[in-house]
Design a protein around this motif. Structure first.
Motif, short mmCIF file in Angstrom:
data_model
loop_
_atom_site.label_atom_id
_atom_site.label_comp_id
_atom_site.label_asym_id
_atom_site.label_seq_id
_atom_site.Cartn_x
_atom_site.Cartn_y
_atom_site.Cartn_z
N GLY A 1 0.08 -10.61 -20.70
CA GLY A 1 -0.68 -9.93 -19.66
C GLY A 1 -0.32 -10.38 -18.26
O GLY A 1 -0.91 -9.95 -17.28
N MET A 2 0.68 -11.24 -18.17
CA MET A 2 1.08 -11.81 -16.88
C MET A 2 1.84 -10.77 -16.04
O MET A 2 2.59 -9.95 -16.56
CB MET A 2 1.99 -13.01 -17.14
N LEU A 3 1.63 -10.84 -14.74
CA LEU A 3 2.38 -10.01 -13.80
C LEU A 3 3.79 -10.58 -13.67
O LEU A 3 3.97 -11.72 -13.28
CB LEU A 3 1.69 -10.02 -12.45
N LEU A 4 4.80 -9.77 -13.98
CA LEU A 4 6.16 -10.27 -13.92
C LEU A 4 6.94 -9.71 -12.74
O LEU A 4 7.95 -10.26 -12.32
CB LEU A 4 6.92 -9.95 -15.21
N LYS A 5 6.49 -8.59 -12.25
CA LYS A 5 7.17 -8.00 -11.10
C LYS A 5 6.18 -7.13 -10.33
O LYS A 5 5.30 -6.52 -10.94
CB LYS A 5 8.36 -7.14 -11.58
N MET A 6 6.34 -7.14 -9.01
CA MET A 6 5.46 -6.31 -8.19
C MET A 6 6.29 -5.64 -7.10
O MET A 6 7.18 -6.27 -6.54
CB MET A 6 4.39 -7.19 -7.56
N GLN A 7 5.98 -4.40 -6.85
CA GLN A 7 6.61 -3.70 -5.73
C GLN A 7 5.53 -3.10 -4.85
O GLN A 7 4.61 -2.46 -5.36
CB GLN A 7 7.49 -2.56 -6.24
N GLY B 1 7.41 6.17 -1.29
CA GLY B 1 8.19 5.50 -2.31
C GLY B 1 9.20 4.49 -1.80
O GLY B 1 9.94 3.91 -2.58
N GLU B 2 9.24 4.30 -0.51
CA GLU B 2 10.17 3.31 0.02
C GLU B 2 9.64 1.90 -0.28
O GLU B 2 8.49 1.59 0.01
CB GLU B 2 10.31 3.48 1.53
N VAL B 3 10.49 1.07 -0.89
CA VAL B 3 10.05 -0.27 -1.27
C VAL B 3 10.04 -1.19 -0.05
O VAL B 3 11.03 -1.33 0.65
CB VAL B 3 10.98 -0.86 -2.35
N LEU B 4 8.89 -1.82 0.21
CA LEU B 4 8.78 -2.69 1.37
C LEU B 4 8.81 -4.16 0.98
O LEU B 4 9.30 -4.99 1.73
CB LEU B 4 7.47 -2.40 2.11
N GLU B 5 8.26 -4.45 -0.16
CA GLU B 5 8.19 -5.85 -0.57
C GLU B 5 8.24 -5.92 -2.08
O GLU B 5 7.67 -5.07 -2.76
CB GLU B 5 6.90 -6.47 -0.06
N ASN C 1 -3.32 8.44 0.14
CA ASN C 1 -1.97 8.27 0.71
C ASN C 1 -1.98 7.68 2.12
O ASN C 1 -0.99 7.73 2.83
CB ASN C 1 -1.20 9.59 0.74
N ASP C 2 -3.10 7.12 2.53
CA ASP C 2 -3.16 6.45 3.83
C ASP C 2 -2.79 4.97 3.69
O ASP C 2 -2.80 4.24 4.67
CB ASP C 2 -4.58 6.54 4.41
N ARG C 3 -2.54 4.51 2.47
CA ARG C 3 -2.29 3.08 2.26
C ARG C 3 -1.04 2.91 1.41
O ARG C 3 -0.54 3.87 0.83
CB ARG C 3 -3.48 2.45 1.53
N TYR C 4 -0.60 1.67 1.33
CA TYR C 4 0.58 1.39 0.51
C TYR C 4 0.22 1.43 -0.98
O TYR C 4 -0.92 1.25 -1.36
CB TYR C 4 1.15 0.02 0.86
N HIS C 5 1.24 1.67 -1.77
CA HIS C 5 1.07 1.70 -3.22
C HIS C 5 1.70 0.47 -3.85
O HIS C 5 2.58 -0.15 -3.25
CB HIS C 5 1.72 2.96 -3.79
N TYR C 6 1.26 0.16 -5.04
CA TYR C 6 1.82 -0.99 -5.76
C TYR C 6 2.32 -0.57 -7.12
O TYR C 6 1.67 0.21 -7.82
CB TYR C 6 0.76 -2.08 -5.95
N GLY C 7 3.46 -1.10 -7.50
CA GLY C 7 3.95 -0.99 -8.87
C GLY C 7 3.85 -2.36 -9.51
O GLY C 7 4.25 -3.35 -8.91
N LEU C 8 3.31 -2.43 -10.72
CA LEU C 8 3.11 -3.72 -11.38
C LEU C 8 3.74 -3.67 -12.77
O LEU C 8 3.49 -2.74 -13.53
CB LEU C 8 1.62 -4.04 -11.51
N TRP C 9 4.56 -4.65 -13.09
CA TRP C 9 5.13 -4.76 -14.43
C TRP C 9 4.42 -5.94 -15.12
O TRP C 9 4.48 -7.07 -14.65
CB TRP C 9 6.62 -5.02 -14.36
N ILE C 10 3.80 -5.64 -16.24
CA ILE C 10 2.93 -6.62 -16.88
C ILE C 10 3.45 -6.98 -18.26
O ILE C 10 3.74 -6.09 -19.07
CB ILE C 10 1.51 -6.04 -16.98
N ASP C 11 3.58 -8.26 -18.50
CA ASP C 11 4.10 -8.77 -19.76
C ASP C 11 3.22 -8.30 -20.93
O ASP C 11 2.01 -8.49 -20.91
CB ASP C 11 4.13 -10.31 -19.69
#
Lengths: 211, 333
Positions: free
Chosen positions: B181-187, B193-197, B167-177
């Motif tokens: 297998g393509m990355l379609l969305k990233m958070q 849980g606050e979305v930064l990008e 928990n010292d770093r940011y997390h990523y959410g990945l939505w994969i087709d």
């Protein structure tokens, strides 16, 4: 326009009017009735979309545009040196290595939330940002909590601007170094691969231990 | 339909072949609970592969705070091997990135600012770690999969979460087709849980072969290559970081002027394989920034340590930067 005449247009579009005379008459109607013409256009479009034939605007030929643009540009054959040193013209350096796909520097700071303000005023990081800080009278919102932070020797606008600029430079520098570091790793990897041709095909984990 | 069948059987094959490897690395992993983790890792690796191997035409929007950046993203592979990628910024000044194999060129207007770097990932769009197998990140991150993701860009996806173990770093959410297998969305989010990008593809078309518009990119003129000055000066101020979250290793350190300023600065750059952090040390008299901390996609923290100003910058939570800055050791005097 009635449902009935909509139906007629639709039927006409689908070539579903068997009777030649009726078809002719409906065509006459269509030609004289602007509303019917619009309906025709809409139906035709809907039909194309449903049949997945609508003109896709996707394959914009960007490469041609790039090539054309590049052809017009003056030739650049000089090698750019990494300009860390004193020789650099500040104005140019400022633009150098602007991370293109990226992190636009300004963006990085634009959405900042000031979390800790220890003694002094927080710095307003981006010109275009509507600041929430009480140090700047132009901002719309000014949270009360920040007012308590204010001290009498608050920095002037010029000082704030200077601080903002400096913060941007830190972010810029960080991104520059990341790109250079990426390149250094790649070069390092390649030289390693040359030494050991057997592993040249392998995709090595890139980041660890490169000093 | 056939491609669906093909890809699912391929997936089965991959899972099948992956199993012995897994068993090798840890004997306990044959037990049930670890099975979904390995599937998630597998999916991550498939994404990394898709980013390299797919021929596609896409448009996407990147959102950071209240800023939206639409861009076109084309990718393909020439028949004889090399990858080609083109990214065009659609808003504001005309900026383009062309990557051909190991050479990435960044085009700006005016052209004077354009440059070429040797790099087989395009800097700035996705973390470079997303182009490699998850194994490299494993010591400090974990990846978990949800049963299924929501629909993205009209396609069914699987959802992956890349979490830091501490928990010292940011997390990523990945939505994969599902299909490609393509990355379609990233958070990218804070540990809270606050979305930064966010990155969101708005169109995605997979092609059989290299997109036509990329096929003649090889001929274009490349801007000059950027070389680094070789003889670097070692840090001078004798202030060094002593704390970094586990896994951060020093990539480079030197003494020079900060970016376009005349501020003599020591610089240390660390990476944990997914994200990087810079530590800057300069004389506080010359720098004169107040103590401050800003959390965002790129956080920045500035503090003073005796006569030195310590500034920490990186895609990390502010608390982490603060801890790094407050754990500097003065070596001399």
């Amino acid at each position: 326009m009635t449902d009935r005449s909509h139906e007629q247009v639709s039927a006409l579009l689908d070539n579903a009017v068997a009777d030649a005379r009726e078809r002719e008459q409906q065509l006459d109607n269509l030609l004289s009735d602007t509303e019917a013409q619009q309906a025709w256009g809409r139906y035709a479009l809907m039909g194309r979309i449903m049949k997945d034939e609508a003109a896709t605007r996707m394959p914009v030929d960007i490469s041609a545009a790039v090539a054309a643009q590049l052809a017009q540009e003056p030739q650049q054959d000089k090698v750019v040196q990494g300009r860390f040193g004193a020789r650099a013209v500040p104005q140019m350096l400022q633009r150098w290595l602007r991370p293109a796909g990226s992190v636009a520097i300004a963006a990085g700071v634009a959405l900042v939330a000031v979390l800790t303000v220890q003694q002094s005023q927080p710095v307003m990081p981006e010109e275009s940002m509507e600041p929430a800080f009480a140090t700047t009278p132009i901002g719309g919102r000014s949270p009360v909590s920040y007012n308590t932070v204010l001290q009498s020797n608050e920095p002037t606008q010029a000082e704030l601007a200077q601080q903002r600029r400096l913060l941007q430079f830190y972010l810029l520098d960080h991104n520059n170094q990341l790109q250079l570091s990426l390149q250094a790793q790649q070069l390092n990897e390649q030289s390693q691969n040359q030494q050991q041709p057997a592993t040249a095909e392998e995709q090595e984990p890139r980041l660890p231990n490169d000093n | 339909m056939t491609t669906n069948l093909l890809s699912s059987s391929l997936l089965g094959l991959l899972l099948f072949t992956a199993a012995p490897v897994l068993a090798q690395t840890s004997p306990a992993s044959e037990l049930q609970p670890t099975a979904p983790v390995s599937a998630a890792e597998q999916r991550f690796n498939e994404m990394a592969q898709a980013l390299r191997e797919l021929n596609f035409e896409a448009t996407l929007v990147r959102s950071t705070g209240n800023r939206l950046e639409p861009m076109t993203w084309l990718h393909g592979n020439y028949e004889d091997g090399p990858e080609v990628e083109l990214i065009v910024m659609l808003n504001g000044p005309d900026r383009r990135i062309v990557r051909l194999g190991d050479d990435t060129s960044y085009y700006f207007q005016p052209m004077d600012d354009s440059y070429t770097l040797r790099s087989d990932v395009t800097y700035g769009l996705l973390p470079a770690a997303f182009y490699q197998n998850f194994a490299a990140l494993k010591p400090h991150y974990q990846v978990s999969a949800a049963e299924r993701g929501v629909r993205i860009t009209g396609r069914e996806t699987k959802f992956l979460r890349v979490l830091s173990r501490d928990n010292d770093r940011y997390h990523y959410g990945l939505w994969i087709d599902n299909e490609s297998g393509m990355l379609l969305k990233m958070q990218m989010t804070t540990p809270q849980g606050e979305v930064l990008e966010q990155l969101q593809l708005t169109t995605f078309v997979e092609r059989e072969a290299i997109p036509i518009s990329l096929s003649d990119l090889r001929g274009i003129q490349r801007p000059p290559r950027l070389h680094e000055i070789r003889n670097r000066v070692a840090p001078q101020f004798g202030a060094k970081p002593t704390y970094l979250p586990a896994g951060f290793e020093l990539l480079r350190s030197n003494h020079r002027y900060l970016a376009a300023t005349r501020l003599p600065t020591d610089h240390f750059l660390y990476s944990d394989g997914l994200t990087e952090v810079s530590v800057y040390v300069t004389e506080s008299e010359a720098q004169s920034l107040p103590e401050l901390g800003i959390q965002g996609p790129e956080s920045i923290y500035n503090t003073n340590l005796q006569n030195y100003a310590v500034t920490v910058v990186g895609k990390l939570p502010l608390a982490t930067l603060q801890r790094i800055a407050e754990n500097m050791a003065l070596v001399s005097e």
